[in-house]
Design a protein around this motif. Sequence first.
Motif, mmCIF file in Angstrom:
data_model
loop_
_atom_site.group_PDB
_atom_site.id
_atom_site.type_symbol
_atom_site.label_atom_id
_atom_site.label_comp_id
_atom_site.label_asym_id
_atom_site.label_seq_id
_atom_site.Cartn_x
_atom_site.Cartn_y
_atom_site.Cartn_z
ATOM 1 N N VAL A 9 0.861 -1.186 0.000
ATOM 2 C CA VAL A 9 0.000 0.000 0.000
ATOM 3 C C VAL A 9 0.891 1.227 0.000
ATOM 4 O O VAL A 9 1.768 1.373 0.854
ATOM 5 N N GLY A 10 0.679 2.093 -0.994
ATOM 6 C CA GLY A 10 1.506 3.279 -1.172
ATOM 7 C C GLY A 10 2.551 3.030 -2.244
ATOM 8 O O GLY A 10 3.385 2.123 -2.113
ATOM 9 N N LEU A 11 2.468 3.805 -3.312
ATOM 10 C CA LEU A 11 3.436 3.661 -4.409
ATOM 11 C C LEU A 11 4.038 5.019 -4.736
ATOM 12 O O LEU A 11 4.228 5.369 -5.899
ATOM 13 N N GLY A 12 4.295 5.792 -3.674
ATOM 14 C CA GLY A 12 4.830 7.142 -3.870
ATOM 15 C C GLY A 12 6.348 7.145 -3.886
ATOM 16 O O GLY A 12 6.982 6.225 -4.408
ATOM 17 N N ARG A 13 6.936 8.183 -3.243
ATOM 18 C CA ARG A 13 8.399 8.376 -3.282
ATOM 19 C C ARG A 13 9.148 7.111 -2.860
ATOM 20 O O ARG A 13 10.103 6.696 -3.501
ATOM 21 N N GLY A 15 7.369 4.058 -1.869
ATOM 22 C CA GLY A 15 6.607 2.848 -2.202
ATOM 23 C C GLY A 15 7.084 2.197 -3.493
ATOM 24 O O GLY A 15 7.201 0.959 -3.571
ATOM 25 N N PHE A 37 -4.075 5.581 -4.164
ATOM 26 C CA PHE A 37 -5.160 6.442 -4.634
ATOM 27 C C PHE A 37 -4.896 6.916 -6.061
ATOM 28 O O PHE A 37 -5.764 7.473 -6.698
ATOM 29 N N VAL A 38 -3.662 6.699 -6.526
ATOM 30 C CA VAL A 38 -3.258 7.290 -7.813
ATOM 31 C C VAL A 38 -3.305 6.221 -8.909
ATOM 32 O O VAL A 38 -2.537 5.239 -8.877
ATOM 33 N N GLU A 41 -0.143 5.188 -10.774
ATOM 34 C CA GLU A 41 0.787 4.333 -10.011
ATOM 35 C C GLU A 41 0.355 2.873 -10.115
ATOM 36 O O GLU A 41 1.189 1.967 -10.216
ATOM 37 N N TYR A 78 -1.533 6.803 8.623
ATOM 38 C CA TYR A 78 -2.344 5.604 8.330
ATOM 39 C C TYR A 78 -1.734 4.328 8.895
ATOM 40 O O TYR A 78 -2.393 3.295 8.949
ATOM 41 N N HIS A 79 -0.453 4.363 9.233
ATOM 42 C CA HIS A 79 0.246 3.106 9.576
ATOM 43 C C HIS A 79 -0.461 2.281 10.665
ATOM 44 O O HIS A 79 -0.703 1.093 10.464
ATOM 45 N N GLN A 82 -3.665 0.534 9.527
ATOM 46 C CA GLN A 82 -3.396 -0.454 8.463
ATOM 47 C C GLN A 82 -2.643 -1.667 9.029
ATOM 48 O O GLN A 82 -2.857 -2.797 8.590
ATOM 49 N N LYS A 97 8.518 3.429 8.679
ATOM 50 C CA LYS A 97 8.573 4.291 9.846
ATOM 51 C C LYS A 97 7.765 5.553 9.581
ATOM 52 O O LYS A 97 7.590 5.886 8.401
ATOM 53 N N PRO A 98 7.339 6.306 10.543
ATOM 54 C CA PRO A 98 7.244 5.886 11.927
ATOM 55 C C PRO A 98 6.085 4.919 12.082
ATOM 56 O O PRO A 98 5.189 4.874 11.245
ATOM 57 N N HIS A 184 14.947 8.167 12.415
ATOM 58 C CA HIS A 184 16.020 7.218 12.077
ATOM 59 C C HIS A 184 17.211 7.404 13.018
ATOM 60 O O HIS A 184 17.838 6.442 13.446
HETATM 61 P P1 NAI Z 1 4.071 9.711 -0.887
HETATM 62 O O1 NAI Z 1 3.166 10.838 -0.508
HETATM 63 O O2 NAI Z 1 5.080 9.935 -1.951
HETATM 64 O O3 NAI Z 1 3.160 8.462 -1.330
HETATM 65 C C1 NAI Z 1 2.054 8.040 -0.590
HETATM 66 C C2 NAI Z 1 1.380 6.882 -1.309
HETATM 67 O O4 NAI Z 1 0.349 6.356 -0.451
HETATM 68 C C3 NAI Z 1 0.700 7.216 -2.622
HETATM 69 O O5 NAI Z 1 0.840 6.128 -3.497
HETATM 70 C C4 NAI Z 1 -0.791 7.347 -2.224
HETATM 71 O O6 NAI Z 1 -1.677 7.045 -3.283
HETATM 72 C C5 NAI Z 1 -0.890 6.289 -1.164
HETATM 73 N N1 NAI Z 1 -1.949 6.499 -0.177
HETATM 74 C C6 NAI Z 1 -2.152 7.584 0.588
HETATM 75 N N2 NAI Z 1 -3.161 7.369 1.450
HETATM 76 C C7 NAI Z 1 -3.594 6.106 1.224
HETATM 77 C C8 NAI Z 1 -4.616 5.290 1.788
HETATM 78 N N3 NAI Z 1 -5.378 5.712 2.791
HETATM 79 N N4 NAI Z 1 -4.804 4.060 1.278
HETATM 80 C C9 NAI Z 1 -4.031 3.623 0.289
HETATM 81 N N5 NAI Z 1 -3.031 4.331 -0.273
HETATM 82 C C10 NAI Z 1 -2.827 5.558 0.189
HETATM 83 O O7 NAI Z 1 4.759 9.201 0.463
HETATM 84 P P2 NAI Z 1 6.254 8.637 0.706
HETATM 85 O O8 NAI Z 1 7.229 9.727 0.717
HETATM 86 O O9 NAI Z 1 6.512 7.475 -0.210
HETATM 87 O O10 NAI Z 1 6.155 8.144 2.226
HETATM 88 C C11 NAI Z 1 5.374 7.047 2.573
HETATM 89 C C12 NAI Z 1 5.825 6.538 3.931
HETATM 90 O O11 NAI Z 1 7.173 6.108 3.831
HETATM 91 C C13 NAI Z 1 5.785 7.590 5.048
HETATM 92 O O12 NAI Z 1 5.307 6.996 6.213
HETATM 93 C C14 NAI Z 1 7.242 8.003 5.233
HETATM 94 O O13 NAI Z 1 7.539 8.350 6.577
HETATM 95 C C15 NAI Z 1 7.967 6.740 4.840
HETATM 96 N N6 NAI Z 1 9.297 7.029 4.265
HETATM 97 C C16 NAI Z 1 10.375 6.377 4.798
HETATM 98 C C17 NAI Z 1 11.642 6.645 4.328
HETATM 99 C C18 NAI Z 1 12.811 5.937 4.900
HETATM 100 O O14 NAI Z 1 13.912 6.488 4.852
HETATM 101 N N7 NAI Z 1 12.650 4.738 5.440
HETATM 102 C C19 NAI Z 1 11.873 7.618 3.243
HETATM 103 C C20 NAI Z 1 10.647 8.199 2.726
HETATM 104 C C21 NAI Z 1 9.418 7.908 3.228
#
Ligand code: NAI
Length: 340
Positions: A9-13, A15, A37-38, A41, A78-79, A82, A97-98, A184
């Motif tokens: 779940v989540g295919l953003g930065r 995902g 939601f996209v 993606e 949401y974590h 979910q 995380k978190p 982190h």
């Molecule tokens: P993003 O905003 O780029 O992508 C979010 C994704 O979640 C999108 O695909 C969106 O469609 C989907 N989404 C949003 N709400 C949803 C829902 N209720 N049900 C289903 N899909 C939903 O976010 P990003 O940057 O990828 O971050 C996501 C998570 O990853 C965050 O919790 C962030 O803290 C974590 N993260 C961890 C990193 C690390 O270094 N381990 C680096 C970047 C992000």
Amino acid sequence: MNEIRVGIVGLGRLGKAHATNIAQNVPGAKLVAACSFVEDELEYAKRELGVTETYTSYEEMVDSPNLDAVCIVSPSGYHPEQIRLAMKKGLHVFSEKPIGLDIEDIEKTMEVIQAYPEQVFQLGFMRRYDESYQYAKRMVDEGALGELTVIRCYGIDPSSGMEGFVKFAQSSYSGGLFSDMSIHDIDLVRWFSQKEISRVWAMGKNAAYPELDDLNELETGAAMMQLEDKTMAILVAGRNAAHGYHVETELIGTKGMLRVASAPEKNLVTIFDENGVVRPTSQNFPERFRDAFVNEMKEFISCIKEKRRPEVGAIDGLQSTKVAIACQQSVETNQIVEVK
Ligand code: NAI
């Protein structure tokens, strides 16, 4: 055991990177389903990663009879919900995380995780799976540095990521600089020292991007921490490193000190030209921690197959978020905050 069938779940930065790893770089795993939601993606997941089931509803995805595990890479708020839902559906869970942004919500989630001890739960503190951090950890554990006295951590995102971050922060609350970024470093402090953090004093400043004030976000923050055995930790977190993605850690002990990535070098290349002697720097988290992201996912799948518990669990999520929230409170009140 057959392949572990994973839904993401989540295919953003981030995902997309996890999805690619599960589909292509982690033996024994198969990416079966994706939820976002996209629409673009989801098309990408089908076309490029061979995903057969796509969803816009997470509840529907975890109802699929074709899943063994989920990978949660949705926005942080949401974590907890979910995680709970997937555990109750009998699925193994990897969550980014978190673990959550609210302590009560996290505690409720931990209870659910503990109620299903046969299912694996792993949290995405990928730095623990980075080769250099593992090397440093072995040195500390073997006593090569003696007793730790100070831990200094920098976690600064590149200025080039600011536009992406503003979009991310506009669409969902990140939890603030300390829950989003320093989490982190807080985990590293706990991991290296094997001690809890007792009190924090944190502050912040928005200089280059005052527009972050409107989003209630910080561009740069710093925190001073005291651990339960009086070890000190100093954290700098930010979103405005001109030179790239700066993650650096220093451990000072009674017998010596070490630094991990004192300059965030991209590789072993040094360029000699009209700019002088130049070392290219790593530009973003997928680049710097590419192998660590693969390693942590391999560990998740191995733990499922071997019925083992991963090293990074829910308690690490709870403790690190408590500290991050204390930092945020300290910024807001300009007081030293005890971590309860
Ligand atoms: P993003 O905003 O780029 O992508 C979010 C994704 O979640 C999108 O695909 C969106 O469609 C989907 N989404 C949003 N709400 C949803 C829902 N209720 N049900 C289903 N899909 C939903 O976010 P990003 O940057 O990828 O971050 C996501 C998570 O990853 C965050 O919790 C962030 O803290 C974590 N993260 C961890 C990193 C690390 O270094 N381990 C680096 C970047 C992000």
